[in-house]
Design a protein around this motif. Structure first.
Motif, mmCIF file in Angstrom:
data_model
loop_
_atom_site.group_PDB
_atom_site.id
_atom_site.type_symbol
_atom_site.label_atom_id
_atom_site.label_comp_id
_atom_site.label_asym_id
_atom_site.label_seq_id
_atom_site.Cartn_x
_atom_site.Cartn_y
_atom_site.Cartn_z
ATOM 1 N N GLN A 191 0.833 -1.299 0.251
ATOM 2 C CA GLN A 191 0.031 0.049 0.086
ATOM 3 C C GLN A 191 0.856 1.404 0.068
ATOM 4 O O GLN A 191 0.670 2.388 -0.553
ATOM 5 C CB GLN A 191 -1.045 0.105 1.180
ATOM 6 C CG GLN A 191 -2.283 -0.841 0.886
ATOM 7 C CD GLN A 191 -3.105 -1.431 1.991
ATOM 8 O OE1 GLN A 191 -2.602 -1.459 3.146
ATOM 9 N NE2 GLN A 191 -4.312 -1.736 1.685
ATOM 10 N N ARG A 192 1.868 1.294 0.694
ATOM 11 C CA ARG A 192 3.041 2.521 0.708
ATOM 12 C C ARG A 192 3.491 2.750 -0.753
ATOM 13 O O ARG A 192 3.456 4.026 -1.282
ATOM 14 C CB ARG A 192 4.033 2.266 1.515
ATOM 15 C CG ARG A 192 3.473 2.493 2.980
ATOM 16 C CD ARG A 192 4.642 2.184 4.238
ATOM 17 N NE ARG A 192 5.597 3.063 4.002
ATOM 18 C CZ ARG A 192 6.842 2.806 4.715
ATOM 19 N NH1 ARG A 192 6.970 1.992 5.536
ATOM 20 N NH2 ARG A 192 7.874 3.799 4.481
ATOM 21 N N LEU A 210 -6.936 -5.768 -2.480
ATOM 22 C CA LEU A 210 -6.710 -4.379 -1.900
ATOM 23 C C LEU A 210 -7.889 -3.576 -1.536
ATOM 24 O O LEU A 210 -7.928 -2.600 -0.794
ATOM 25 C CB LEU A 210 -5.940 -3.732 -2.794
ATOM 26 C CG LEU A 210 -4.538 -4.281 -3.001
ATOM 27 C CD1 LEU A 210 -3.785 -4.025 -4.270
ATOM 28 C CD2 LEU A 210 -3.589 -3.972 -1.894
ATOM 29 N N TRP A 211 -9.040 -3.554 -2.395
ATOM 30 C CA TRP A 211 -10.105 -2.773 -2.374
ATOM 31 C C TRP A 211 -11.413 -3.672 -2.245
ATOM 32 O O TRP A 211 -12.373 -3.417 -3.452
ATOM 33 C CB TRP A 211 -10.016 -1.650 -3.503
ATOM 34 C CG TRP A 211 -8.792 -0.805 -3.384
ATOM 35 C CD1 TRP A 211 -8.345 0.007 -2.782
ATOM 36 C CD2 TRP A 211 -7.547 -0.926 -4.713
ATOM 37 N NE1 TRP A 211 -6.837 0.495 -3.215
ATOM 38 C CE2 TRP A 211 -6.601 -0.289 -4.200
ATOM 39 C CE3 TRP A 211 -7.521 -1.781 -5.650
ATOM 40 C CZ2 TRP A 211 -5.565 0.051 -5.012
ATOM 41 C CZ3 TRP A 211 -6.286 -1.668 -6.575
ATOM 42 C CH2 TRP A 211 -5.246 -0.745 -6.271
ATOM 43 N N TRP A 219 -12.163 3.122 -6.941
ATOM 44 C CA TRP A 219 -10.754 3.237 -6.479
ATOM 45 C C TRP A 219 -9.708 3.935 -7.408
ATOM 46 O O TRP A 219 -8.825 4.404 -6.980
ATOM 47 C CB TRP A 219 -10.322 1.647 -5.909
ATOM 48 C CG TRP A 219 -10.266 0.508 -6.868
ATOM 49 C CD1 TRP A 219 -11.318 -0.170 -6.843
ATOM 50 C CD2 TRP A 219 -9.382 0.320 -7.844
ATOM 51 N NE1 TRP A 219 -11.080 -1.244 -7.841
ATOM 52 C CE2 TRP A 219 -9.858 -0.965 -8.425
ATOM 53 C CE3 TRP A 219 -8.197 0.896 -8.056
ATOM 54 C CZ2 TRP A 219 -9.208 -1.575 -9.460
ATOM 55 C CZ3 TRP A 219 -7.497 0.151 -9.503
ATOM 56 C CH2 TRP A 219 -8.381 -0.865 -9.862
#
Ligand code: ATP
Ligand code: MG
Length: 317
Positions: A191-192, A210-211, A219
């Motif tokens: 995510q970073r 992730l989403w 997103w």
């Protein structure tokens, strides 16, 4: 269209593909290989082929063992034009490997040997950063598959942070492999990197992780409001959807017969990112990436379906 230099980093592997379905790597069966592999290796091989059409280059930082498998990988990358200046040949540790076995529903199981192999013995952060900057890279591509190993993850994350400050665009393919999620830090690191990336290139399966429960529109809009310039969703035999400030481009997949889908995503990402970095507009670059992915699935072996622009344009029409 200007010359581009594409950089990537991560695991170099040989891959063995089980010739029979459904055994989940538990059942004795013929395996075909060694094929040169490793997601970032597939990416950089294709990036070199595409960049060559524009007078550009591709450079890679990683490591192989001083053994036959290491030669399989290194010889292929060099033959296809990858600059191996930051690829270490590490004595005393075997080259990394992956074994893949397909199931009837299209899912697949992997056994990876990365963290305890030469694959994890990349050059250090300072050497890689200096080498990439000296080579003049404009894009650094990260495959999430390298984030499974804690040491490789730290190097990848720090490299992104350092290079993004120097004006290098980050490209991220989350490429989440359940077999590689070793600890809780994996998704956070991913995510970073996504948050600082100019190119965000997940598959349907990645996006579900992730989403979850969120539509592409939602997103992708959020990412584009942040650092992202281009967001692309890879959808296997459903094609792909891309979005940038100019709008959304939705492409159906080419109808082809699938022999081995592994590596299509890496080939797709390399084609797309190299063309975008060379100044092509999203609709053109995406159409070529969509064709490159369709070419990739027709060949046995993860890197064997990589292609040049002539072949891609012949399929694209
Ligand atoms: P991998 O991680 O195994 O390399 P991926 O899941 O990241 O793959 P995919 O969506 O499977 O990526 O493939 C990338 C692109 O390749 C797709 O968006 C599509 O353009 C093309 N492609 C993949 N599979 C097919 C297929 N069966 N037929 C035609 N095109 C395909
Ligand atoms: Mg993938």
């Amino acid at each position: 269209e200007t010359p581009v230099v594409i950089g990537s980093i991560g695991e170099l592997l040989v891959e063995f593909v089980c010739a029979e379905k459904g055994g989940r790597n538990l059942v004795a069966a013929p395996y075909i290989g060694p094929f040169p592999s490793g997601a970032p290796g597939i990416f950089i091989d294709q990036a070199a082929r595409i960049a060559a059409s524009f007078g550009g280059r591709a450079v890679f930082a990683g490591a192989v063992g001083d053994d036959a498998f290491g030669r399989v990988v290194l010889d292929r990358l060099v033959a296809d034009g990858v600059d191996p200046g930051l690829i270490r040949v590490v004595p005393g540790v075997p080259t990394g490997s992956a074994f893949v076995s397909y199931n009837d529903d299209g899912s697949r199981d992997f056994v990876f040997n990365i963290g305890h192999s030469a694959a994890a013995r990349m050059p250090g952060l300072d050497e890689i950063a200096a080498g990439f900057l000296a080579a003049g890279i404009s894009v650094l591509h990260i495959s999430g598959s390298m984030l499974g190993d804690v040491a490789m993850r730290a190097t990848g994350l720090a490299l992104c942070e350092r290079l993004v400050d120097q004006g290098v665009a980050i490209s991220i393919d989350p490429n989440i492999r359940a077999e590689l999620i070793s600890d809780a830090g994996y998704i956070g690191a991913l995510q970073r990197i996504i948050a600082m990336a100019g190119y965000v290139l997940p598959s349907d399966a990645d996006a579900d992780v992730l989403w979850p429960e969120q539509a592409f529109d939602a997103w992708s809009a959020r990412l584009l409001a942040g650092a992202a310039q281009v967001v692309v969703l890879k959808r296997g035999d459903q094609g792909c959807i891309g979005r940038d400030a100019g709008g959304i481009v939705d492409l159906a997949a080419h109808r082809v017969s699938v022999l081995d889908p592994t590596g299509a995503g890496d080939c797709f990402c390399a084609t797309l990112v190299t063309l975008l970095a060379a100044g092509q507009a999203l609709p053109d670059a995406l159409a070529r990436a969509n064709a490159a992915g369709a070419l990739a699935v027709q060949k046995l072996g993860p890197m064997e379906g990589n292609s040049g622009l002539a072949e891609i344009d012949a399929l694209k029409g």
